[in-house]
Design a protein around this motif. Structure first.
Motif, mmCIF file in Angstrom:
data_model
loop_
_atom_site.group_PDB
_atom_site.id
_atom_site.type_symbol
_atom_site.label_atom_id
_atom_site.label_comp_id
_atom_site.label_asym_id
_atom_site.label_seq_id
_atom_site.Cartn_x
_atom_site.Cartn_y
_atom_site.Cartn_z
ATOM 1 N N ASP B 209 11.477 83.000 18.926
ATOM 2 C CA ASP B 209 12.403 84.080 18.376
ATOM 3 C C ASP B 209 13.567 83.633 17.468
ATOM 4 O O ASP B 209 13.956 84.392 16.458
ATOM 5 C CB ASP B 209 13.033 84.995 19.554
ATOM 6 N N ALA B 210 14.351 82.699 17.991
ATOM 7 C CA ALA B 210 15.366 82.103 17.299
ATOM 8 C C ALA B 210 14.873 81.550 15.686
ATOM 9 O O ALA B 210 15.412 81.835 14.479
ATOM 10 C CB ALA B 210 16.141 80.948 17.685
ATOM 11 N N MET B 211 13.605 81.064 15.695
ATOM 12 C CA MET B 211 13.067 80.333 14.493
ATOM 13 C C MET B 211 12.651 81.755 13.575
ATOM 14 O O MET B 211 12.853 81.897 12.505
ATOM 15 C CB MET B 211 11.828 79.541 14.821
ATOM 16 N N LYS B 212 12.355 82.681 14.232
ATOM 17 C CA LYS B 212 11.728 84.143 13.496
ATOM 18 C C LYS B 212 13.096 84.582 12.976
ATOM 19 O O LYS B 212 12.951 84.915 11.621
ATOM 20 C CB LYS B 212 11.054 85.022 14.262
ATOM 21 N N LEU B 214 15.763 82.884 12.039
ATOM 22 C CA LEU B 214 16.203 82.264 10.964
ATOM 23 C C LEU B 214 15.083 82.243 9.576
ATOM 24 O O LEU B 214 15.536 82.473 8.519
ATOM 25 C CB LEU B 214 15.901 80.695 11.395
ATOM 26 N N ALA B 215 13.809 82.508 9.785
ATOM 27 C CA ALA B 215 13.028 82.586 8.819
ATOM 28 C C ALA B 215 13.254 83.994 7.989
ATOM 29 O O ALA B 215 13.190 84.118 6.657
ATOM 30 C CB ALA B 215 11.698 82.532 9.232
ATOM 31 N N LYS B 216 13.541 85.078 8.757
ATOM 32 C CA LYS B 216 14.041 86.326 8.272
ATOM 33 C C LYS B 216 15.035 86.402 7.391
ATOM 34 O O LYS B 216 15.353 87.165 6.290
ATOM 35 C CB LYS B 216 14.020 87.320 9.482
ATOM 36 N N ASP B 217 16.037 85.207 7.785
ATOM 37 C CA ASP B 217 17.242 85.180 7.098
ATOM 38 C C ASP B 217 17.219 84.519 5.888
ATOM 39 O O ASP B 217 17.982 84.016 5.193
ATOM 40 C CB ASP B 217 18.305 84.551 7.957
ATOM 41 N N GLY B 218 15.830 83.977 5.511
ATOM 42 C CA GLY B 218 15.611 83.334 4.264
ATOM 43 C C GLY B 218 15.517 81.860 4.064
ATOM 44 O O GLY B 218 15.629 81.017 3.222
ATOM 45 N N MET B 219 15.664 81.304 5.549
ATOM 46 C CA MET B 219 15.798 79.713 5.406
ATOM 47 C C MET B 219 14.345 79.284 5.053
ATOM 48 O O MET B 219 13.386 79.619 5.266
ATOM 49 C CB MET B 219 16.032 79.210 6.873
ATOM 50 N N THR B 220 14.442 78.217 4.233
ATOM 51 C CA THR B 220 13.170 77.343 3.898
ATOM 52 C C THR B 220 12.872 76.593 5.170
ATOM 53 O O THR B 220 13.563 75.719 5.640
ATOM 54 C CB THR B 220 13.301 76.522 2.706
ATOM 55 N N MET B 221 11.463 76.830 5.705
ATOM 56 C CA MET B 221 11.282 76.135 6.543
ATOM 57 C C MET B 221 9.831 75.442 6.755
ATOM 58 O O MET B 221 8.821 75.927 6.236
ATOM 59 C CB MET B 221 11.132 76.948 8.228
ATOM 60 N N VAL B 222 9.842 74.359 7.289
ATOM 61 C CA VAL B 222 8.486 73.501 7.252
ATOM 62 C C VAL B 222 8.121 73.300 8.852
ATOM 63 O O VAL B 222 8.882 72.711 9.561
ATOM 64 C CB VAL B 222 8.294 72.240 6.551
ATOM 65 N N PHE B 230 2.740 82.400 16.096
ATOM 66 C CA PHE B 230 3.820 82.553 15.090
ATOM 67 C C PHE B 230 3.529 82.059 13.670
ATOM 68 O O PHE B 230 4.102 82.863 12.862
ATOM 69 C CB PHE B 230 4.776 81.020 15.781
ATOM 70 N N ALA B 231 2.581 81.488 13.564
ATOM 71 C CA ALA B 231 2.294 81.062 12.203
ATOM 72 C C ALA B 231 1.786 82.356 11.536
ATOM 73 O O ALA B 231 2.018 82.765 10.299
ATOM 74 C CB ALA B 231 0.912 80.136 12.201
ATOM 75 N N ARG B 232 0.916 83.091 12.208
ATOM 76 C CA ARG B 232 0.254 84.252 11.770
ATOM 77 C C ARG B 232 1.385 85.272 11.370
ATOM 78 O O ARG B 232 1.658 85.956 10.143
ATOM 79 C CB ARG B 232 -0.545 84.939 12.647
ATOM 80 N N GLU B 233 2.338 85.261 12.348
ATOM 81 C CA GLU B 233 3.495 86.316 11.875
ATOM 82 C C GLU B 233 4.638 85.984 11.000
ATOM 83 O O GLU B 233 5.092 86.846 10.275
ATOM 84 C CB GLU B 233 4.360 86.641 13.237
ATOM 85 N N VAL B 234 4.739 84.653 10.988
ATOM 86 C CA VAL B 234 6.108 84.243 9.961
ATOM 87 C C VAL B 234 5.859 83.471 8.970
ATOM 88 O O VAL B 234 6.264 83.767 7.778
ATOM 89 C CB VAL B 234 6.998 83.377 11.085
ATOM 90 N N ALA B 235 4.594 82.696 8.996
ATOM 91 C CA ALA B 235 4.400 81.581 7.957
ATOM 92 C C ALA B 235 3.903 82.373 6.626
ATOM 93 O O ALA B 235 3.403 83.562 6.524
ATOM 94 C CB ALA B 235 3.327 80.553 8.305
ATOM 95 N N ASP B 236 4.380 81.886 5.268
ATOM 96 C CA ASP B 236 4.031 82.300 4.148
ATOM 97 C C ASP B 236 2.731 81.592 3.723
ATOM 98 O O ASP B 236 1.948 81.883 3.086
ATOM 99 C CB ASP B 236 4.952 82.236 3.166
ATOM 100 N N GLN B 237 2.696 80.479 4.545
ATOM 101 C CA GLN B 237 1.700 79.391 4.015
ATOM 102 C C GLN B 237 0.963 78.652 5.336
ATOM 103 O O GLN B 237 1.932 78.140 6.126
ATOM 104 C CB GLN B 237 2.439 78.470 2.894
ATOM 105 N N LEU B 238 -0.217 78.635 5.417
ATOM 106 C CA LEU B 238 -0.529 77.862 6.542
ATOM 107 C C LEU B 238 -1.210 76.767 5.909
ATOM 108 O O LEU B 238 -2.329 76.912 5.161
ATOM 109 C CB LEU B 238 -1.545 78.626 7.235
ATOM 110 N N VAL B 239 -1.081 75.584 6.579
ATOM 111 C CA VAL B 239 -1.487 74.320 6.070
ATOM 112 C C VAL B 239 -2.394 73.522 7.063
ATOM 113 O O VAL B 239 -1.875 72.905 8.235
ATOM 114 C CB VAL B 239 -0.683 73.280 5.262
ATOM 115 N N PHE B 240 -3.705 73.277 6.963
ATOM 116 C CA PHE B 240 -4.469 72.781 8.058
ATOM 117 C C PHE B 240 -4.856 71.435 7.687
ATOM 118 O O PHE B 240 -5.584 71.136 6.359
ATOM 119 C CB PHE B 240 -5.747 73.533 8.391
ATOM 120 N N MET B 241 -4.475 70.315 8.467
ATOM 121 C CA MET B 241 -4.654 68.863 8.120
ATOM 122 C C MET B 241 -5.452 68.503 9.167
ATOM 123 O O MET B 241 -5.676 68.909 10.440
ATOM 124 C CB MET B 241 -3.304 68.234 8.206
#
Lengths: 280, 272
Positions: B209-212, B214-222, B230-241
């Motif tokens: 929740d705290a991270m969400k 933060l993301a909503k407030d516009g923080m750039t996050m990796v 979480f990835a589905r809901e919040v991420a703009d980009q999913l990187v599978f390695m």
């Protein structure tokens, strides 16, 4: 019960045995030479430990850097100072002034900043502190190293990630936590040093507690009561040091317990109450 | 959970000079530990205000990549830029020269990092943890840092814990303190290394929740994570390695619903 009984018997036996010369014990317990000797012993212990701890931290850090030169210098230092008897080292420091009569600090063939006359009388006390301190540094280095290694890698990493320099993270993050591991064996070292100071006779320096006692008993031929006098003083000083250690340990144990102290609980209650009154 | 945004309008964390330059730009990044090559040519672009989630099996190199971004690990090939600045190196001619420690430390000041095992400083209270770097590294006054610190603690819901030591907190609370500690340096980029992996399941939510927020407030996050929700809901980009390379990337909803690559499919079938 049995142990207590045997102890009582021993004390009774010692108290009534005339060969202990308890009158001599009382006569010399507060003799000026003895109390002065205790003072010298305390000073020797203090300065030797100051040198030992400071240099020990430096050596420990040197051993843990990635710099191969610093690493091997520290290793050789430890090898020599732990590998030779402290008595031998002290004899050497006593002879140092006949090897080098003067010590000058300055630029070779240039100006001199400090000039020491080593054949001066006070130099003996200085060399006693130095000799004991340099030897102690080798042992302290290992204690400090153990302490530093006990702090998890994650701590330095977190500090680094916050933009802290190596020195800052060492000083603020790693060493304060290492203290918890460092203090108990260092307490041991201090107490052990208090008694090792008797070895300064090797220099020869003979006004510390043990040798002061020895000088008196050499004249009156009653070693037992005077040894008991010295033992009493050593015990008294050690007791004071142990109290000091207790408080130091408490100071550096901060944060190591999960239980909340009364003060912390009160602070939490205050915040919650403030929130409630603000909300209502 | 209260908002991280003080003033309305959002974008509190967004850099003022968003000139279109990406926040993170990795090109052909290699990392080798002895004979083991952990990263084998990674390309990654994270735009300002974007959230990128790195997922993949353990040993795939995602944590190493994250640690390369703030130069906790040195890259052994390629280029890695944060906010247009080459991380940890100086380019002179064709050659890279490693930066002096002081310079590398300066670069890290603006990048917050949250670790799997929190790595809070146990000998300091929660508040002391939060104000340590702002006062010692940035030279902020203690009053100012304390004020900001209490603010941040309130925003992660821990205002009443300021005087408590980290070990006296639950895992979820500790991780929220760690987030506040990183935010206290006012970073332009936040890195999260499996922030919920060491937590009891019932404590994961509060950290996410705290991270969400933060993301909503516009923080750039990796974010390196196994939390696909979480990835589905919040991420703009999913990187599978996997195996030190990026196998697949894209919009998280699409990748998760319809993975293109066999290895992605195999991995997702295990974690979803």
């Amino acid at each position: 019960m049995i142990v207590l009984g045997l102890l009582a018997l021993f004390v009774y036996g010692a108290a009534t045995n005339v060969d202990y010369h308890w009158d001599t014990y009382r006569q010399y317990l507060f003799d000026k030479r003895i109390s002065l000797g205790s003072w010298v012993t305390l000073q020797l212990t203090f300065w030797a430990m100051v040198i030992g701890i400071v240099l020990g931290v430096v050596l420990a850090v040197m051993r843990m850097t990635s710099n191969p030169v610093l690493k091997s210098v520290a290793w050789v230092y430890l090898w020599i100072f732990r590998g030779t008897p402290v008595f031998v080292q002290l004899v050497f420091w006593g002879l140092f002034s006949s090897l080098y009569a003067h010590v000058q600090f300055g630029i070779p063939w240039g100006p001199t900043f400090v000039h020491l006359d080593l054949q001066h009388l006070n130099a003996l006390f200085f060399f006693a502190c130095l000799g004991l301190g340099l030897n102690e540094a080798a042992y302290m280095a290992e204690i400090v190293r153990a302490g530093i290694s006990s702090v998890g890698e994650g701590q330095t990493e977190a500090a680094t990630a916050l933009g802290m320099s190596w020195g800052l993270s060492m000083r603020r993050i790693v060493l304060p936590q290492a203290m918890r591991v460092i203090i108990p064996p260092t307490g041991n070292e201090v107490i052990s040093m208090l008694k090792t100071t008797a070895l300064v006779i090797a220099l020869p320096l003979s006004n510390d507690l043990y040798n002061a006692q020895n000088n008196i008993s050499g004249v009156i031929f009653r070693p037992v009561p005077l040894l008991l006098v010295a033992a009493t003083w050593y015990l008294a000083m050690t007791s004071v040091l142990m109290i000091g250690q207790y408080f130091l340990e408490k100071r550096f144990a901060r944060g190591s317990s999960r239980r909340l102290t009364d003060r912390q609980l009160r602070a939490q209650m205050d915040v919650m109450r403030r929130d409630e009154s603000a909300g209502g | 959970m209260t908002s991280f945004v003080k003033e309305s309008g959002g974008g509190r964390w967004q850099a003022a000079h968003g000139d279109g330059r990406p926040m993170v730009e990795a090109s052909n990044v290699h990392k080798r530990f002895g004979s083991l090559e952990v990263l084998r040519g990674i390309d990654l672009v994270v735009q300002r205000g974007e959230v990128a989630c790195l997922v993949g099996p353990s040993g795939s190199g995602k944590t190493t990549l994250l640690r390369c971004i703030n130069h906790l690990e040195q890259i052994t090939g390629g280029r890695l830029y944060v906010d247009g600045e080459l991380m940890g190196y100086e380019e002179r001619g064709e050659k890279l020269h490693e930066l002096r420690p002081r310079e590398a430390a300066r670069q890290r000041r603006d990048i917050g990092m949250v670790f799997q095992h929190f790595n809070l400083f146990p000998h300091m209270t929660v508040l002391e943890n939060v104000i340590e770097a702002p006062t010692r590294v940035k030279g902020q006054s203690k009053e100012q840092a304390t004020k900001t610190g209490r603010d941040l603690l309130a925003r992660v819901g821990l205002a009443d814990k300021a005087k408590v030591y980290p070990l006296q907190l639950s895992g979820g609370q500790q991780q929220r303190v760690a987030i506040a500690r990183a935010l206290a340096m006012q970073p332009k980029l936040m890195l999260f290394d499996e922030p919920t992996s060491a937590l009891d399941p019932e404590l994961v939510g509060e950290v996410l929740d705290a991270m969400k927020q933060l993301a909503k407030d516009g923080m750039t996050m990796v974010v390196v994570t196994h939390e696909m929700g979480f990835a589905r809901e919040v991420a703009d980009q999913l990187v599978f390695m996997d195996g030190g390379v990026v196998v697949e990337r894209g919009n998280p909803r699409e990748v998760l619903a319809n993975p293109q690559h066999e290895r992605t499919k195999a991995f997702l079938s295990k974690v979803l």
